[in-house]
Design a protein around this motif. Structure first.
Motif, PDB file in Angstrom:
ATOM      1  N   LYS A 105       0.829  -1.212   0.000  1.00 24.36           N
ATOM      2  CA  LYS A 105       0.000   0.000   0.000  1.00 24.36           C
ATOM      3  C   LYS A 105       0.860   1.258   0.000  1.00 24.36           C
ATOM      4  CE  LYS A 105      -4.058  -2.000   0.133  1.00 24.36           C
ATOM      5  NZ  LYS A 105      -5.017  -1.869  -1.007  1.00 24.36           N
ATOM      6  N   GLN A 134       2.260   1.959  -3.306  1.00 23.32           N
ATOM      7  CA  GLN A 134       1.222   2.445  -4.210  1.00 23.32           C
ATOM      8  C   GLN A 134       0.842   3.895  -3.933  1.00 23.32           C
ATOM      9  OE1 GLN A 134      -2.089  -0.301  -3.946  1.00 23.32           O
ATOM     10  NE2 GLN A 134      -0.751  -2.083  -4.267  1.00 23.32           N
ATOM     11  N   ALA A 142      -0.244   5.237  -0.869  1.00 22.04           N
ATOM     12  CA  ALA A 142      -1.354   5.432   0.070  1.00 22.04           C
ATOM     13  C   ALA A 142      -1.034   6.555   1.046  1.00 22.04           C
ATOM     14  CB  ALA A 142      -1.626   4.136   0.827  1.00 22.04           C
ATOM     15  N   SER A 143      -2.053   7.326   1.387  1.00 23.12           N
ATOM     16  CA  SER A 143      -1.900   8.405   2.354  1.00 23.12           C
ATOM     17  C   SER A 143      -1.839   7.836   3.767  1.00 23.12           C
ATOM     18  CB  SER A 143      -3.078   9.368   2.252  1.00 23.12           C
ATOM     19  OG  SER A 143      -4.279   8.730   2.680  1.00 23.12           O
ATOM     20  N   ASP A 196      -3.909   8.461   6.238  1.00 23.81           N
ATOM     21  CA  ASP A 196      -5.251   8.003   6.616  1.00 23.81           C
ATOM     22  C   ASP A 196      -5.577   6.659   5.963  1.00 23.81           C
ATOM     23  OD1 ASP A 196      -5.728  10.125   8.252  1.00 23.81           O
ATOM     24  OD2 ASP A 196      -6.814  11.304   6.726  1.00 23.81           O
ATOM     25  N   GLU A 197      -5.180   6.492   4.710  1.00 23.74           N
ATOM     26  CA  GLU A 197      -5.435   5.227   4.012  1.00 23.74           C
ATOM     27  C   GLU A 197      -4.648   4.078   4.658  1.00 23.74           C
ATOM     28  OE1 GLU A 197      -6.425   6.737  -0.528  1.00 23.74           O
ATOM     29  OE2 GLU A 197      -4.341   6.515   0.119  1.00 23.74           O
ATOM     30  N   LEU A 198      -3.409   4.375   5.067  1.00 22.02           N
ATOM     31  CA  LEU A 198      -2.607   3.352   5.738  1.00 22.02           C
ATOM     32  C   LEU A 198      -3.239   2.934   7.064  1.00 22.02           C
ATOM     33  CD1 LEU A 198       1.005   4.689   5.111  1.00 22.02           C
ATOM     34  CD2 LEU A 198      -0.036   2.658   4.081  1.00 22.02           C
ATOM     35  N   ASN A 242      -6.277   2.779   7.740  1.00 19.77           N
ATOM     36  CA  ASN A 242      -7.547   2.092   7.532  1.00 19.77           C
ATOM     37  C   ASN A 242      -7.448   0.893   6.588  1.00 19.77           C
ATOM     38  OD1 ASN A 242      -9.767   3.752   8.964  1.00 19.77           O
ATOM     39  ND2 ASN A 242      -8.518   5.308   7.944  1.00 19.77           N
ATOM     40  N   VAL A 243      -6.209   0.405   6.357  1.00 14.02           N
ATOM     41  CA  VAL A 243      -6.039  -0.766   5.501  1.00 14.02           C
ATOM     42  C   VAL A 243      -6.701  -1.984   6.153  1.00 14.02           C
ATOM     43  CG1 VAL A 243      -4.337  -2.399   4.580  1.00 14.02           C
ATOM     44  CG2 VAL A 243      -3.910   0.052   4.444  1.00 14.02           C
ATOM     45  N   ASP A 244      -7.418  -2.770   5.385  1.00 12.96           N
ATOM     46  CA  ASP A 244      -8.041  -4.002   5.859  1.00 12.96           C
ATOM     47  C   ASP A 244      -7.002  -5.124   5.836  1.00 12.96           C
ATOM     48  OD1 ASP A 244      -9.596  -6.133   6.529  1.00 12.96           O
ATOM     49  OD2 ASP A 244     -10.788  -6.149   4.680  1.00 12.96           O
TER      50      ASP A 244
END
Length: 554
Positions: A173, A176, A178-179, A181-183, A185-187
């Motif tokens: 991630k 790729q 990822a911000s 916040d995205e990191l 909230n990774v599943d």
């Protein structure tokens, strides 16, 4: 008969406080001793409240013993907390022997057996391990190198998750773009578990590496005690043999280790390979010899198989950690009943953690089988507490912030509940660390209250299984003895059931009696001792090993 869940409880008829078994609001009506009164404070589950008005310095009793004195006048129906109660406990002295106890009915267990490893000295192990031990911290790197070389190749990597797959997902991630916040909230739910490897030696449960930071540079008492502890592990019935790495010049000499082994097992016959780096020369030469010896030892250990053994061959260490206000009324007395059953069958139990026996010294000393045993117990308690006081940290400072938050607000309250693990049988022996304490009956072993130091000591003194109660959740285990976790309340069991084996919150919930819970625990112990069930600490590879430096550790 249907069991009823209570809202509050008087533990002993002498007690002048009650324990809330659930959260009780301000104004809740208490019915006690034919009278009614209302709570003037909200009382959370596990905490205590008064049943009468208490004047400044008046004594507070729980479990029938003195556990504190109030700092100021306290009204009836008030919450007991750290601001209005301070630690206090009764003095103790040599008294009359009180050896009468009510033996439990053990008819259902008298013919029960477990499948264990029979050793030549008559002991029986609940597991079969090979040890790799450094005599001094200077050899820790070489021990770690051996671990890296042997563990995976022989199929002894921990079979639980190592979370490497989760890290791979996060790396992907990140690459790729990822911000943050995205990191966050990774599943990660789809990440795979570790895959177990097939063992080369099917009858050997593992190779365990007992790293530590001792052996030199400290006091001779500490290095001698270390040798005694390591000798306890080498001679332990759960151990088939050992590889020992020594530098050569340290305080903890190989000759001292051998002497300590002879004290514990005069006819010691297990394979034992000791290598000194200053004698062997190059690291490569040392490591190659250690690998050859360990491999040869494992091939011998692999010849051992499980066979039936009577329950008197069990030696159970009794431990608690992350205790709460329910520990002394659910999980600990359940272990106490298990203790009484095992003692009645001719087995052994070890009760340790001397800072957590403060306030119950009189009861325990009176239960000692003779005056000499009682004198030794009282002497060890006084010496330990005096050392703690001299260092500015007496037994009264034992409760942790977590203990206090969950209702154990003085050391005497914590201790009175902790002592319930020892049941009611007579004390047959009192031992000082790191002596053997595995004789038939109830043995007292002087250790700190520190969970890992105490568990390490109990196993070194002969426990081939440890029962560990917890109210807050404690992720710990031991390299060679299964540590079975028992929760005091259902909430923590449901929240942390990946590390807790058995729930005794059923007692608080009114679903089960102490005796029923004890039978359930002992049945589970038998399956673990037989290798038919792995304790969760074993599955998770919680191989905690911390020798006690004989300074103050509460």
């Amino acid at each position: 008969m249907e069991k009823t869940k209570l809202s509050y409880l008087q533990i002993h008829p002498k007690d002048n406080v009650l324990v809330a078994l659930r959260d009780l609001p301000v104004g809740f009506t208490i019915e006690f001793a034919g009278e009614h009164f209302e709570l003037i404070d909200a009382v959370a589950a596990k905490h205590k409240f008064t049943i009468s008005k208490l004047a400044k310095d008046e004594e507070v009793y729980m479990y029938g013993v003195l556990v504190g004195k109030v700092n100021h006048d306290v009204e009836r129906g008030a919450l007991i907390h750290v601001e209005n109660l301070r630690h206090a406990s009764d003095d103790f002295r040599l008294g009359k022997r009180n050896l009468n106890w009510l033996k439990p009915d053990v008819s259902q267990y008298k013919d029960r057996t477990f499948l264990g490893y029979h050793r030549k000295n008559g002991q029986v192990g609940t597991a079969n391990y090979w040890l790799v031990i450094p005599l001094v911290f200077c050899e820790s790197r070489n021990v770690a190198t051996l671990k890296n070389a042997l563990e995976e190749k022989l199929g002894y990597q921990v079979e639980s998750k190592d979370y490497a797959d989760e890290v791979d997902v996060m790396i992907s991630k990140f690459k790729q773009g990822a911000s943050v916040d995205e990191l966050l909230n990774v599943d990660l739910s789809a990440a795979k578990d570790n895959k177990s490897r097939n063992r080369l030696f099917e009858n050997v449960d593992g190779v365990k590496f007992l790293n530590h930071e001792m052996g030199c540079g400290g006091t001779r008492l500490d290095s001698d005690s270390l040798c005694g502890l390591l000798a306890g592990y080498i001679t332990h019935p759960n151990v088939a043999g050992a590889t020992v790495l020594s530098l050569g010049c340290q305080h903890a000499q190989a000759s001292i280790l051998r002497d300590e082994i002879q004290k514990r097992d005069p006819h010691f016959e297990k394979p034992l390979y000791i290598f000194e780096q200053q004698f062997e020369g190059t690291e490569q030469g040392l490591m190659q010899k250690a690998i050859k010896a360990t491999f040869a030892g494992l091939s011998l250990a692999n010849q051992d198989t499980r066979k039936e053994a009577s329950l008197d061959k069990l030696c159970i260490g009794l431990e608690c950690g992350g205790s709460d206000g329910f520990s002394g009324i659910s999980a600990n007395p359940a272990l106490g009943y298990v203790s009484d059953i095992l003692v009645s069958l001719g087995g052994s139990v070890i009760l340790s953690e001397f800072p957590e026996l403060c306030g119950v010294e009189q009861e325990l000393s009176d239960r000692c089988q003779d005056e000499a045993t009682a004198d030794r117990f009282m002497s060890l308690m006084k010496t330990y507490n005096a050392k703690a006081e001299a260092d500015g940290s007496g037994f009264y400072m034992n409760p942790s912030p977590g203990n206090i938050r969950d209702g154990l607000i003085t050391d005497a309250i914590k201790s009175a509940g902790a002592a319930k693990k020892g049941g009611t049988s007579p004390v047959v022996a009192v031992k000082d660390y790191p002596e053997l304490a595995n004789g038939p009956g109830l043995n007292l072993l002087c250790t700190p209250g520190n969970d890992v130091e105490s568990t390490t000591a109990e196993v070194g003194s002969g426990a081939n299984i440890v029962l560990f109660t917890t109210g807050l959740g404690t992720p710990t285990g031991n390299p060679i003895a299964p540590v079975i976790k028992v929760s005091s309340n259902t909430k923590i069991y449901e929240k942390m059931n990946d590390i807790i084996d058995i729930n005794c919150g059923t007692i608080i919930d009114g679903e089960e009696t102490i005796e029923e819970a004890a039978h359930r625990i002992l049945d589970y112990v038998i399956t673990v001792a037989s290798g038919q069930q792995l304790a969760k600490a074993v599955v998770l590879g919680q191989d905690d090993f911390i020798p006690w430096r004989r300074g103050v550790s509460l």
